[in-house]
Design a protein around this motif. Structure first.
Motif, PDB file in Angstrom:
ATOM      1  N   GLN A 140       0.843  -1.204   0.000  1.00  0.00           N
ATOM      2  CA  GLN A 140       0.000   0.000   0.000  1.00  0.00           C
ATOM      3  C   GLN A 140       0.872   1.246   0.000  1.00  0.00           C
ATOM      4  OE1 GLN A 140      -2.797  -0.093   3.301  1.00  0.00           O
ATOM      5  NE2 GLN A 140      -2.987  -2.320   3.148  1.00  0.00           N
ATOM      6  N   THR A 141       0.455   2.253  -0.769  1.00  0.00           N
ATOM      7  CA  THR A 141       1.082   3.562  -0.624  1.00  0.00           C
ATOM      8  C   THR A 141       0.069   4.414   0.139  1.00  0.00           C
ATOM      9  OG1 THR A 141       0.251   4.107  -2.803  1.00  0.00           O
ATOM     10  CG2 THR A 141       2.569   3.584  -2.653  1.00  0.00           C
ATOM     11  N   THR A 142       0.541   5.076   1.165  1.00  0.00           N
ATOM     12  CA  THR A 142      -0.361   5.855   2.009  1.00  0.00           C
ATOM     13  C   THR A 142       0.406   7.088   2.495  1.00  0.00           C
ATOM     14  OG1 THR A 142      -1.830   5.685   3.940  1.00  0.00           O
ATOM     15  CG2 THR A 142       0.194   4.434   4.068  1.00  0.00           C
ATOM     16  N   TRP A 183      -3.980   2.272   7.796  1.00  0.00           N
ATOM     17  CA  TRP A 183      -3.704   0.955   7.188  1.00  0.00           C
ATOM     18  C   TRP A 183      -5.039   0.403   6.667  1.00  0.00           C
ATOM     19  CZ3 TRP A 183      -4.696  -3.841  10.323  1.00  0.00           C
ATOM     20  CH2 TRP A 183      -4.461  -4.988   9.584  1.00  0.00           C
ATOM     21  N   PHE A 184      -5.055   0.045   5.411  1.00  0.00           N
ATOM     22  CA  PHE A 184      -6.288  -0.458   4.797  1.00  0.00           C
ATOM     23  C   PHE A 184      -6.264  -1.984   4.715  1.00  0.00           C
ATOM     24  CE2 PHE A 184      -6.070   3.912   3.648  1.00  0.00           C
ATOM     25  CZ  PHE A 184      -7.386   4.330   3.668  1.00  0.00           C
ATOM     26  N   TYR A 186      -0.076   6.180  10.346  1.00  0.00           N
ATOM     27  CA  TYR A 186      -0.655   6.110   9.000  1.00  0.00           C
ATOM     28  C   TYR A 186      -1.943   5.288   9.015  1.00  0.00           C
ATOM     29  CZ  TYR A 186       1.985   1.727   9.335  1.00  0.00           C
ATOM     30  OH  TYR A 186       2.499   0.535   9.774  1.00  0.00           O
ATOM     31  N   HIS A 197     -10.355   0.359   7.315  1.00  0.00           N
ATOM     32  CA  HIS A 197      -9.024   0.822   7.714  1.00  0.00           C
ATOM     33  C   HIS A 197      -8.932   0.968   9.227  1.00  0.00           C
ATOM     34  CE1 HIS A 197     -11.190   4.678   7.435  1.00  0.00           C
ATOM     35  NE2 HIS A 197     -10.389   5.044   8.402  1.00  0.00           N
TER      36      HIS A 197
END
Ligand SMILES: Nc1nc2c(ncn2[C@@H]2O[C@H](COP(=O)(O)OP(=O)(O)OP(=O)(O)O)[C@@H](O)[C@H]2O)c(=O)[nH]1
Length: 308
Positions: free
Chosen positions: A76-78, A143-144, A141, A159
């Motif tokens: 994932q990009t977050t 997190w999904f 951050y 999330h």
């Protein structure tokens, strides 16, 4: 109407004239050096500045990050929100703030992956860059994770809020704490017991912070999934993004069959964390957004397995 017609309706002064109209003035005389080596370096002044500082640095730094997950989506990009600091002694006036973001940019260019291995390397290098004995990083951050309906198997995205803290000290090594804040459903046991039918239920926010053992292996265990499971598996029911009627019936009945006080949640989650061999200390809190009140109900536990 076309663009030419629109732009010729009003004749505006030039941009420079407009800025002057609104108060901009010509630059004054310049007397101070512009070369870095001729500038005073106040933060590097050495004197007795009275007190050592536990932490000095920068916070609320937003930056794109990459994370790995054992649940889908696996990469994932977050957006990460960072805090960086180190201690400084009373002999030093200040830290070199620009070095924190310089270090961040270096890692960004190397494809900054947020895992414990990288954060440990980051803090050690940061301490060297700052010429200090220690360095600290905290990153938070969203997190999904994919969640399917219990009956229909239809997927959607949930999330939780994750955060990681790594403190490096050249004499004592690393202290690592990871945290997760996840959402659950709780159904009130008291309400179920006393009512002819129904029971009030609500969303609960479970916050868990865990100190990991030195030998914790992040390549075989995803701590985010483990903490989420500790919260959700002890709830009255899990939270779902997509629920068809058969799913909704299943979730509603599951909650009724598993009533939980806010106290029950923190005790049951604590029991699961206690059983995780790689958890040294933990903190668990739950905040139920009570559906029959304007206020929330809270409970919390702190436990240190090393002091038993
Ligand atoms: N120590 C300190 N620095 C501040 C403060 N407020 C702003 N600054 C920062 O001062 C920084 C510039 O100082 P340094 O990072 O020491 O810059 P430098 O001396 O050119 O950098 P080096 O060559 O790495 O020593 C800027 O990035 C500002 O953000 C503050 O309250 N304390």
């Amino acid at each position: 109407m076309n663009q030419t017609d629109l732009n010729t309706k009003k004749q505006l002064p030039s941009k420079e004239e407009r800025h002057k109209l609104f108060g901009s003035v010509d630059p004054g005389p310049r007397t101070k050096p512009v070369e870095k080596d001729k500038m005073p370096d106040l933060q590097n002044s050495r004197e007795d500045f009275l007190f050592d500082l536990d932490a000095v640095g920068i916070t609320n730094v937003k930056h794109p990050i990459r994370i790995h997950s054992s649940k889908k989506p696996e990469i994932q990009t977050t957006v990460g929100t960072f805090r960086f600091s180190s201690s400084i002694s009373k002999g030093s006036k200040g830290t070199n703030m620009s070095r924190f973001t310089e270090q961040l940019e270096k890692y960004h260019n190397e494809g900054f992956a947020i895992d414990l291995f990288t954060l440990k390397k980051f803090t050690k290098e940061l301490a060297d860059r700052l010429e200090q004995k220690d360095a600290f990083i905290e990153v938070s951050y969203p997190w999904f994770f994919e969640r399917k309906g219990p009956f229909s198997d239809l997927a959607g995205m949930n999330h939780a809020d994750a955060s990681m803290k790594v403190h490096y000290h050249q004499d004592t090594g690393y202290d690592i704490e990871v945290s997760l804040n996840g959402t659950i459903t709780t159904l009130c046991p008291c309400s179920k017991e006393i009512s002819e039918y129904s029971a009030h239920n609500q969303r609960g926010q479970v916050s868990m912070s865990v100190t990991l053992t030195d030998d914790f292996d992040e390549n075989s265990i995803d701590w985010k999934s483990a903490l989420l499971e500790a919260a959700e598996s002890n709830a009255s029911a899990r939270i779902h993004p997509v629920l068809k009627r058969p799913d909704e019936k299943a979730v509603t009945e599951q909650a009724y069959e598993n009533p939980r006080f806010v106290e029950d949640i923190v005790r049951l989650v604590s029991a699961d964390l206690y059983e995780l061999s790689y958890v040294e200390k933990f903190y668990v809190s739950c905040r139920n957004e009570e559906s029959i009140h304007l206020h929330d109900a809270i409970a919390e536990i702190t436990y240190d397995k090393t002091s038993e």
